[in-house]
Motif scaffolding. Structure first.
Motif, short mmCIF file in Angstrom:
data_model
loop_
_atom_site.label_atom_id
_atom_site.label_comp_id
_atom_site.label_asym_id
_atom_site.label_seq_id
_atom_site.Cartn_x
_atom_site.Cartn_y
_atom_site.Cartn_z
N ALA A 73 3.54 9.14 -0.38
CA ALA A 73 3.25 8.93 -1.80
C ALA A 73 4.50 8.59 -2.60
CB ALA A 73 2.56 10.17 -2.38
N SER A 74 5.30 7.65 -2.09
CA SER A 74 6.58 7.34 -2.73
C SER A 74 6.62 5.97 -3.40
CB SER A 74 7.70 7.41 -1.69
OG SER A 74 7.44 6.55 -0.59
N CYS A 75 5.55 5.18 -3.35
CA CYS A 75 5.56 3.88 -4.02
C CYS A 75 4.21 3.60 -4.66
CB CYS A 75 5.98 2.76 -3.08
SG CYS A 75 4.91 2.50 -1.67
N ASP A 76 4.23 2.69 -5.62
CA ASP A 76 3.03 2.34 -6.38
C ASP A 76 2.32 1.12 -5.83
OD1 ASP A 76 3.38 4.26 -8.70
OD2 ASP A 76 5.27 3.16 -8.82
N ILE A 77 3.09 0.21 -5.23
CA ILE A 77 2.52 -1.04 -4.72
C ILE A 77 3.12 -1.35 -3.35
CG2 ILE A 77 2.39 -3.55 -5.06
CD1 ILE A 77 2.49 -3.00 -8.09
N VAL A 78 2.28 -1.65 -2.39
CA VAL A 78 2.72 -2.25 -1.14
C VAL A 78 2.29 -3.71 -1.17
CG1 VAL A 78 2.46 -2.33 1.36
CG2 VAL A 78 2.67 -0.13 0.21
N PHE A 79 3.26 -4.59 -1.11
CA PHE A 79 3.01 -6.03 -1.08
C PHE A 79 3.16 -6.48 0.37
CE2 PHE A 79 4.93 -10.36 -1.22
CZ PHE A 79 3.88 -11.04 -1.80
N CYS A 80 2.07 -7.00 0.94
CA CYS A 80 2.09 -7.45 2.34
C CYS A 80 1.56 -8.87 2.39
CB CYS A 80 1.24 -6.51 3.20
SG CYS A 80 1.30 -6.90 4.96
N HIS A 81 2.48 -9.82 2.47
CA HIS A 81 2.12 -11.24 2.39
C HIS A 81 2.45 -11.94 3.69
CE1 HIS A 81 3.14 -15.50 1.55
NE2 HIS A 81 2.04 -15.44 0.84
N GLN A 82 1.44 -12.47 4.36
CA GLN A 82 1.60 -13.27 5.59
C GLN A 82 2.45 -12.54 6.63
OE1 GLN A 82 -0.04 -16.03 6.23
NE2 GLN A 82 -0.99 -16.18 4.20
N THR A 83 2.27 -11.23 6.70
CA THR A 83 2.98 -10.40 7.67
C THR A 83 2.06 -9.92 8.78
OG1 THR A 83 4.60 -9.62 6.05
CG2 THR A 83 4.21 -8.21 7.96
N ARG B 37 -0.16 5.91 3.66
CA ARG B 37 0.64 7.13 3.53
C ARG B 37 1.69 7.02 2.43
NH1 ARG B 37 5.46 8.76 5.00
NH2 ARG B 37 5.94 6.84 6.12
N VAL B 38 2.43 5.89 2.38
CA VAL B 38 3.54 5.78 1.44
C VAL B 38 3.08 5.48 0.02
CG1 VAL B 38 5.12 5.08 3.27
CG2 VAL B 38 4.00 3.32 1.87
N LEU B 39 1.82 5.05 -0.16
CA LEU B 39 1.31 4.79 -1.50
C LEU B 39 0.92 6.09 -2.18
CD1 LEU B 39 -0.93 1.63 -1.05
CD2 LEU B 39 0.98 1.85 -2.65
N ARG B 40 1.19 6.15 -3.48
CA ARG B 40 0.71 7.26 -4.29
C ARG B 40 -0.81 7.14 -4.46
NH1 ARG B 40 5.57 5.86 -7.75
NH2 ARG B 40 7.15 7.38 -7.12
N PRO B 41 -1.52 8.23 -4.68
CA PRO B 41 -2.94 8.12 -5.02
C PRO B 41 -3.13 7.19 -6.21
CG PRO B 41 -2.37 10.39 -4.54
CD PRO B 41 -1.07 9.63 -4.55
N GLY B 42 -4.02 6.24 -6.07
CA GLY B 42 -4.22 5.21 -7.08
C GLY B 42 -3.34 4.00 -6.90
N GLY B 43 -2.43 4.05 -5.92
CA GLY B 43 -1.54 2.92 -5.66
C GLY B 43 -2.26 1.73 -5.07
N LEU B 44 -1.62 0.56 -5.16
CA LEU B 44 -2.26 -0.70 -4.79
C LEU B 44 -1.66 -1.31 -3.53
CD1 LEU B 44 -2.45 -2.43 -8.30
CD2 LEU B 44 -4.18 -0.98 -7.20
N LEU B 45 -2.51 -1.79 -2.66
CA LEU B 45 -2.11 -2.64 -1.54
C LEU B 45 -2.44 -4.08 -1.93
CD1 LEU B 45 -1.26 -3.33 1.37
CD2 LEU B 45 -3.63 -2.82 2.07
N CYS B 46 -1.41 -4.89 -2.11
CA CYS B 46 -1.58 -6.31 -2.43
C CYS B 46 -1.40 -7.08 -1.13
CB CYS B 46 -0.56 -6.75 -3.48
SG CYS B 46 -0.78 -5.95 -5.08
N PHE B 47 -2.51 -7.53 -0.57
CA PHE B 47 -2.57 -8.03 0.80
C PHE B 47 -3.00 -9.50 0.77
CE2 PHE B 47 -4.81 -8.73 4.79
CZ PHE B 47 -4.09 -8.02 5.74
N VAL C 298 -6.56 -9.75 -1.13
CA VAL C 298 -7.28 -8.58 -1.65
C VAL C 298 -6.28 -7.62 -2.29
CG1 VAL C 298 -7.19 -7.43 0.62
CG2 VAL C 298 -8.84 -6.67 -1.09
N VAL C 299 -6.69 -7.04 -3.40
CA VAL C 299 -5.96 -5.92 -4.01
C VAL C 299 -6.81 -4.69 -3.80
CG1 VAL C 299 -5.02 -4.93 -6.11
CG2 VAL C 299 -4.77 -7.38 -5.67
N ALA C 300 -6.35 -3.81 -2.92
CA ALA C 300 -7.08 -2.61 -2.55
C ALA C 300 -6.35 -1.38 -3.09
CB ALA C 300 -7.23 -2.52 -1.04
N ARG C 301 -7.10 -0.33 -3.38
CA ARG C 301 -6.54 0.86 -4.00
C ARG C 301 -6.64 2.06 -3.05
NH1 ARG C 301 -5.72 2.37 -9.35
NH2 ARG C 301 -6.75 0.49 -10.10
#
Length: 259
Positions: free
Chosen positions: A120-130, A146-156, A239-242
Motif C-alpha cells: 500500500a505504498s503507491c496510488d497509481i501503477v502505470f503498466c503500458h505495453q509491458t 499489493r503495492v497499491l493503496r486501497p482505492g488505488g488505480l491500475l492504469c493498464f 483499462v483503469v482498474a481500482r
C-alpha cells in the motif's frame, strides 16, 4: 480470486523476454513517445473519469528506456514517480528522461513479479505495453495489487494476442508467445486479481499502428471499410482498474507477504 506462486530464483532469468535490437531502437523513437505512449496516457486519463488523486505516488511498472517519465510527470503531477524495469541498459537510458521531468524520479531495477516496495505504498501503477513481455503475469498483477493503496488505480494499456501474433510483430520483436491473451482475457485476469472496473473504464483503441496487416493504409486509401466494434478482433485494450477500498484481511492476506 486466485493467486500465483512467485517464481523461484532458478527461473527468474525466464521471467521476461527481452526486446530485439530493432525493438529497443523503436522504443526510443518519437513515434513510440507521441503516437503510442502519449495517446495511451491520454486515453487512460479519460477512462479514469477524474478519479486520479492529486499529487499521487506513481509506479511506472516496466518503464523501459524512460520515455514515459516526462509524460507521466506532465499528466499526473506526481509527488513521487518511480520508474521500475528489469533491463539495466534501458534504465541507464531512462536517467536522461528522468532529469527532463523537472521533478524527482526514482529509478529502480527489478522484476514485476517481485517489486521491492512496501504494501500500500503507491496510488497509481502505470503498466503500458509491458505485460506481453512477462511470463509470470498473475504474480505481477498480485504485486501491483499489493503495492497499491486501497482505492488505488491500475492504469493498464496492452497489446492483445491478435497483434502480438501478427507476422510483422513476430518478425521484428520477441515475446513469450505462450502467455499472450485476448482483450477479454486480460480483463478477466485483472478482475481475478481482485481489481474492479466498469465498462466505462475500458476502451479498445483501433489505432493505425495496431493494424499490423496494412497499418490502416487501405482504409486511408478508401480500399477497405473500417470494421466496426464487434466485427474485428481487438488488438489493444486499455483499462483503469481500482483496488477496492475494503482491503481487509480476507482480501489482502492472499496478496501480501512479509518483507
Amino acid at each position: 480470486m486466485t493467486t500465483a506462486a512467485k517464481p523461484s530464483a532458478d527461473f527468474r532469468a525466464k521471467a521476461f523476454v527481452p526486446e530485439t535490437r530493432f525493438g529497443n531502437w523503436f522504443l526510443k523513437t518519437y513515434t513510440w513517445r507521441h503516437h503510442v505512449l502519449r495517446v495511451a496516457i491520454e486515453d487512460l486519463l479519460r477512462l479514469s473519469h477524474g478519479a486520479v488523486p492529486e499529487a499521487p505516488v506513481v509506479l511506472d511498472a516496466g518503464c523501459g528506456h524512460g520515455q514515459s517519465l516526462p509524460l507521466l510527470a506532465r499528466y499526473f503531477s506526481p509527488s513521487r514517480l518511480i520508474g521500475f524495469d528489469c533491463f539495466a541498459p534501458a534504465l541507464a537510458d531512462a536517467q536522461g528522461h528522468a532529469r527532463a521531468t523537472g521533478t524527482s524520479v526514482e529509478l529502480m531495477p527489478g522484476d514485476c513479479s517481485d517489486i521491492p516496495m512496501p504494501d500500500a505504498s503507491c496510488d497509481i501503477v502505470f503498466c503500458h505495453q509491458t505485460f506481453h513481455h512477462l511470463v509470470y503475469q498473475e504474480a505481477a498483477l498480485a504485486e501491483f495489487y499489493r503495492v497499491l493503496r486501497p482505492g488505488g488505480l491500475l492504469c493498464f494499456a496492452e497489446s492483445t494476442e491478435a497483434y502480438i501474433r501478427s507476422w510483422v510483430i513476430r518478425l521484428l520483436f520477441r515475446h513469450p508467445m505462450h502467455v499472450q491473451r485476448s482483450a477479454e482475457g486480460y480483463l478477466a485476469m485483472i478482475r481475478e486479481a481482485g481489481f474492479t472496473f466498469d465498462a466505462e473504464n475500458v476502451s479498445y483503441p483501433y489505432l493505425w499502428w495496431s493494424r499490423a496487416r496494412d497499418f490502416g493504409l487501405f482504409e486511408r486509401m478508401g480500399l477497405r471499410r473500417r470494421p466496426a466494434f464487434g466485427e474485428r478482433e481487438e488488438t489493444l485494450v486499455n483499462v483503469v482498474a481500482r483496488k477496492p477500498l475494503a482491503w481487509c484481511a480476507g482480501v489482502g492476506e492472499s496478496h501480501t507477504r512479509q518483507r
